[in-house]
Motif scaffolding. Structure first.
Motif, PDB file in Angstrom:
ATOM      1  N   VAL A   1      43.336  24.781  11.708  1.00  0.00           N
ATOM      2  CA  VAL A   1      42.404  24.650  12.829  1.00  0.00           C
ATOM      3  C   VAL A   1      42.376  23.182  13.233  1.00  0.00           C
ATOM      4  CG1 VAL A   1      40.034  24.960  13.627  1.00  0.00           C
ATOM      5  CG2 VAL A   1      41.035  26.587  12.003  1.00  0.00           C
ATOM      6  N   THR A   2      42.724  22.891  14.464  1.00  0.00           N
ATOM      7  CA  THR A   2      42.773  21.518  14.970  1.00  0.00           C
ATOM      8  C   THR A   2      41.613  21.287  15.928  1.00  0.00           C
ATOM      9  OG1 THR A   2      45.174  21.415  14.741  1.00  0.00           O
ATOM     10  CG2 THR A   2      44.148  19.812  16.209  1.00  0.00           C
ATOM     11  N   ILE A   3      40.836  20.245  15.641  1.00  0.00           N
ATOM     12  CA  ILE A   3      39.676  19.896  16.463  1.00  0.00           C
ATOM     13  C   ILE A   3      39.894  18.518  17.070  1.00  0.00           C
ATOM     14  CG2 ILE A   3      37.181  19.519  16.504  1.00  0.00           C
ATOM     15  CD1 ILE A   3      38.410  21.275  13.505  1.00  0.00           C
ATOM     16  N   GLN A   4      39.735  18.428  18.370  1.00  0.00           N
ATOM     17  CA  GLN A   4      39.834  17.155  19.078  1.00  0.00           C
ATOM     18  C   GLN A   4      38.480  16.854  19.695  1.00  0.00           C
ATOM     19  OE1 GLN A   4      43.038  16.703  21.963  1.00  0.00           O
ATOM     20  NE2 GLN A   4      41.698  15.490  23.276  1.00  0.00           N
ATOM     21  N   ALA A   5      37.948  15.670  19.396  1.00  0.00           N
ATOM     22  CA  ALA A   5      36.632  15.283  19.900  1.00  0.00           C
ATOM     23  C   ALA A   5      36.786  14.434  21.151  1.00  0.00           C
ATOM     24  CB  ALA A   5      35.867  14.508  18.833  1.00  0.00           C
ATOM     25  N   ASN A   6      36.278  14.934  22.274  1.00  0.00           N
ATOM     26  CA  ASN A   6      36.282  14.154  23.509  1.00  0.00           C
ATOM     27  C   ASN A   6      35.095  13.190  23.538  1.00  0.00           C
ATOM     28  OD1 ASN A   6      38.595  15.567  24.500  1.00  0.00           O
ATOM     29  ND2 ASN A   6      37.257  17.269  25.052  1.00  0.00           N
ATOM     30  N   LYS A   7      34.012  13.571  22.851  1.00  0.00           N
ATOM     31  CA  LYS A   7      32.864  12.706  22.624  1.00  0.00           C
ATOM     32  C   LYS A   7      32.535  12.764  21.141  1.00  0.00           C
ATOM     33  CE  LYS A   7      30.802  13.296  27.220  1.00  0.00           C
ATOM     34  NZ  LYS A   7      29.578  13.679  27.986  1.00  0.00           N
ATOM     35  N   PHE A   8      31.687  11.858  20.671  1.00  0.00           N
ATOM     36  CA  PHE A   8      31.352  11.869  19.244  1.00  0.00           C
ATOM     37  C   PHE A   8      30.811  13.251  18.863  1.00  0.00           C
ATOM     38  CE2 PHE A   8      28.876  11.451  15.463  1.00  0.00           C
ATOM     39  CZ  PHE A   8      29.519  10.470  14.723  1.00  0.00           C
ATOM     40  N   ALA A   9      31.449  13.851  17.862  1.00  0.00           N
ATOM     41  CA  ALA A   9      31.063  15.195  17.422  1.00  0.00           C
ATOM     42  C   ALA A   9      30.370  15.093  16.071  1.00  0.00           C
ATOM     43  CB  ALA A   9      32.285  16.094  17.332  1.00  0.00           C
ATOM     44  N   ARG A  10      29.136  15.529  16.026  1.00  0.00           N
ATOM     45  CA  ARG A  10      28.315  15.417  14.824  1.00  0.00           C
ATOM     46  C   ARG A  10      28.372  16.692  14.003  1.00  0.00           C
ATOM     47  NH1 ARG A  10      26.357  12.943  10.601  1.00  0.00           N
ATOM     48  NH2 ARG A  10      24.107  12.970  10.326  1.00  0.00           N
ATOM     49  N   MET A  11      28.662  16.575  12.711  1.00  0.00           N
ATOM     50  CA  MET A  11      28.657  17.689  11.769  1.00  0.00           C
ATOM     51  C   MET A  11      29.453  18.890  12.285  1.00  0.00           C
ATOM     52  SD  MET A  11      27.121  17.711   8.758  1.00  0.00           S
ATOM     53  CE  MET A  11      26.069  16.691   7.749  1.00  0.00           C
ATOM     54  N   VAL A  12      30.712  18.643  12.602  1.00  0.00           N
ATOM     55  CA  VAL A  12      31.582  19.730  13.049  1.00  0.00           C
ATOM     56  C   VAL A  12      31.772  20.719  11.902  1.00  0.00           C
ATOM     57  CG1 VAL A  12      33.906  20.306  13.844  1.00  0.00           C
ATOM     58  CG2 VAL A  12      32.803  18.184  14.617  1.00  0.00           C
ATOM     59  N   PHE A  13      31.563  21.994  12.181  1.00  0.00           N
ATOM     60  CA  PHE A  13      31.781  22.969  11.111  1.00  0.00           C
ATOM     61  C   PHE A  13      32.535  24.183  11.628  1.00  0.00           C
ATOM     62  CE2 PHE A  13      27.947  24.639  12.993  1.00  0.00           C
ATOM     63  CZ  PHE A  13      27.998  26.009  12.798  1.00  0.00           C
ATOM     64  N   ILE A  14      33.367  24.716  10.744  1.00  0.00           N
ATOM     65  CA  ILE A  14      34.149  25.910  11.034  1.00  0.00           C
ATOM     66  C   ILE A  14      33.425  27.082  10.392  1.00  0.00           C
ATOM     67  CG2 ILE A  14      36.383  27.043  10.732  1.00  0.00           C
ATOM     68  CD1 ILE A  14      37.553  24.179  10.377  1.00  0.00           C
ATOM     69  N   ASP A  15      32.989  28.015  11.195  1.00  0.00           N
ATOM     70  CA  ASP A  15      32.227  29.146  10.675  1.00  0.00           C
ATOM     71  C   ASP A  15      33.121  30.375  10.557  1.00  0.00           C
ATOM     72  OD1 ASP A  15      30.055  30.352   9.640  1.00  0.00           O
ATOM     73  OD2 ASP A  15      28.953  30.591  11.514  1.00  0.00           O
ATOM     74  N   LEU A  16      32.782  31.207   9.598  1.00  0.00           N
ATOM     75  CA  LEU A  16      33.527  32.426   9.353  1.00  0.00           C
ATOM     76  C   LEU A  16      32.562  33.590   9.214  1.00  0.00           C
ATOM     77  CD1 LEU A  16      35.993  31.049   6.651  1.00  0.00           C
ATOM     78  CD2 LEU A  16      36.579  31.623   9.007  1.00  0.00           C
ATOM     79  N   PRO A  17      33.008  34.791   9.491  1.00  0.00           N
ATOM     80  CA  PRO A  17      32.134  35.964   9.290  1.00  0.00           C
ATOM     81  C   PRO A  17      31.652  36.034   7.849  1.00  0.00           C
ATOM     82  CG  PRO A  17      34.108  36.575  10.508  1.00  0.00           C
ATOM     83  CD  PRO A  17      34.325  35.175  10.024  1.00  0.00           C
ATOM     84  N   GLU A  18      30.461  36.529   7.671  1.00  0.00           N
ATOM     85  CA  GLU A  18      29.883  36.620   6.335  1.00  0.00           C
ATOM     86  C   GLU A  18      30.765  37.475   5.429  1.00  0.00           C
ATOM     87  OE1 GLU A  18      25.572  37.491   4.225  1.00  0.00           O
ATOM     88  OE2 GLU A  18      25.878  37.958   6.334  1.00  0.00           O
ATOM     89  N   GLY A  19      30.994  36.987   4.219  1.00  0.00           N
ATOM     90  CA  GLY A  19      31.799  37.719   3.249  1.00  0.00           C
ATOM     91  C   GLY A  19      33.259  37.326   3.238  1.00  0.00           C
TER      92      GLY A  19
END
Length: 357
Positions: free
Chosen positions: A313-331
């Protein structure tokens, strides 16, 4: 009558230690100092977390309170933090979720060893008010509490690793034994809190971090590997709006198992700004005046590449990104390289997720 517990503690175990090892001191209790003070922050091993003040002012000064902690081993570092909302809903009925009520006091309980004898709810409330201000919803409250848990635990680890004679830090604790909101970095339902990843980053064999000590601000470099570490250290003082106040670079080399402190200077009266240090692919973001009244506008671009049991998973921040998190379905259980991290404007990170099936 013979006290069998004391006999084992003071005779059997030290005898086994000296006979089978003989190279290190036997310690029968924790905390254990080399002075007459049982829990001495300047000697031996100590149980001490600096986010333990009884007022909002003391909480905001927790970094200054670290100054006196110069013991060889922190054998219990405890920072409270909420669990995820979907975990919280599993042990608190829907009608009692928000606002706070007696059910919170019943479910979150208290620590009988706390010198202030306050409940976990009261302690977390104090921390959130001091470092963030007021909250407007349960989701907002949980997010801010989890952020404090992560930031303070990371600060504790970075601070201790900046002392060459410190031998370690133990986090209290790893996981919860029932639904609760405690010091645990993994909750009862096996959800990893932001503090889990903060501790993972701060404890890397090669790490760097901005630390606040009584003689000023420093970038602490740690190389706990058998190989030398050489690179360009980049230090920046930047505003959340993109303004750059300082940009400095220096070449650094650390021998195997070496620690180094690089002094830094900046104007700490500038608001809505942060410090950024990077060497190689390791970096640290540090808010010297904490997070109250700061506004973060998320503007990121995300892409993914799935191959077999793994995904990048590639994340590019155009502005300051605070506490970026990758979420997944429960389980869904995966091994995630990192999560809940800050990403300055213009920066890109790729996080690998690996499943067992």
């Amino acid at each position: 009558p013979v006290d069998h517990g004391k006999y084992i503690m003071h005779v059997t175990l030290p005898g086994m230690c000296y006979d089978l090892d003989g190279t290190r001191k036997y310690v029968w209790n924790s905390p254990y100092s080399c002075t007459d003070v049982g829990n001495d922050v300047t000697s031996g091993d100590c149980h001490n977390a600096t986010l333990n003040g009884s007022t909002e002012e003391e909480i905001r000064d927790y970094r200054k309170l670290q100054w006196g902690k110069e013991n060889n081993f922190d054998s219990e570092c405890a920072v409270l933090g909420m669990c995820r909302l979907r975990s919280f809903k599993k042990f608190v009925p829907e009608e009692n979720l928000w606002p706070q009520n007696e059910m919170w006091e019943d479910r979150l309980a208290c620590n009988p060893y706390d010198e202030f004898i306050s409940s976990f709810t009261e302690r977390i409330n104090l921390e959130v008010r001091a470092l963030f201000g007021e909250t407007n919803s349960l989701a907002d409250y949980i997010k801010k509490s989890m952020c404090i848990h992560a930031e303070v635990l990371q600060d504790e680890i970075k601070y201790y690793r900046s002392f060459e004679y410190n031998t370690g830090l133990m986090n209290w604790m790893f996981n919860d034994t029932w639904g609760n909101a405690t010091w645990a970095i993994v909750d009862y339902y096996l959800e990893k809190k932001p503090a889990y990843y903060a501790m993972k980053r701060a404890g890397k064999r090669r790490s760097l971090g901005v630390v606040y000590r009584k003689d000023g601000y420093f970038i602490s470099l740690v190389n706990d590997t058998k190989e030398s570490w050489t690179g360009t250290l980049r230090f920046a003082h930047e505003g959340l709006d993109g303004t750059q106040y300082i940009l400095q670079e220096s070449e650094q080399t650390l021998a195997p198992f070496e620690q180094k402190l690089v002094p830094i200077r900046f104007d700490d009266t500038i608001k809505n700004a942060y410090l950024y240090a990077k060497m190689g692919d390791i970096y640290d973001v540090y808010f010297y005046d904490f997070w109250q009244d700061k506004c973060f506008e998320t503007d990121i671009r995300v892409s993914k590449c799935v191959q077999g049991k793994s995904a990048d998973v590639t994340i590019q921040a155009n502005k300051f990104a605070r506490m970026v998190f990758i979420d997944l379905p429960e389980g869904v259980q995966v091994d995630m390289e990192d999560n809940y991290f800050d990403l300055p404007a213009g920066q890109t990170r790729t996080i690998r997720l690996t499943a067992d099936r």
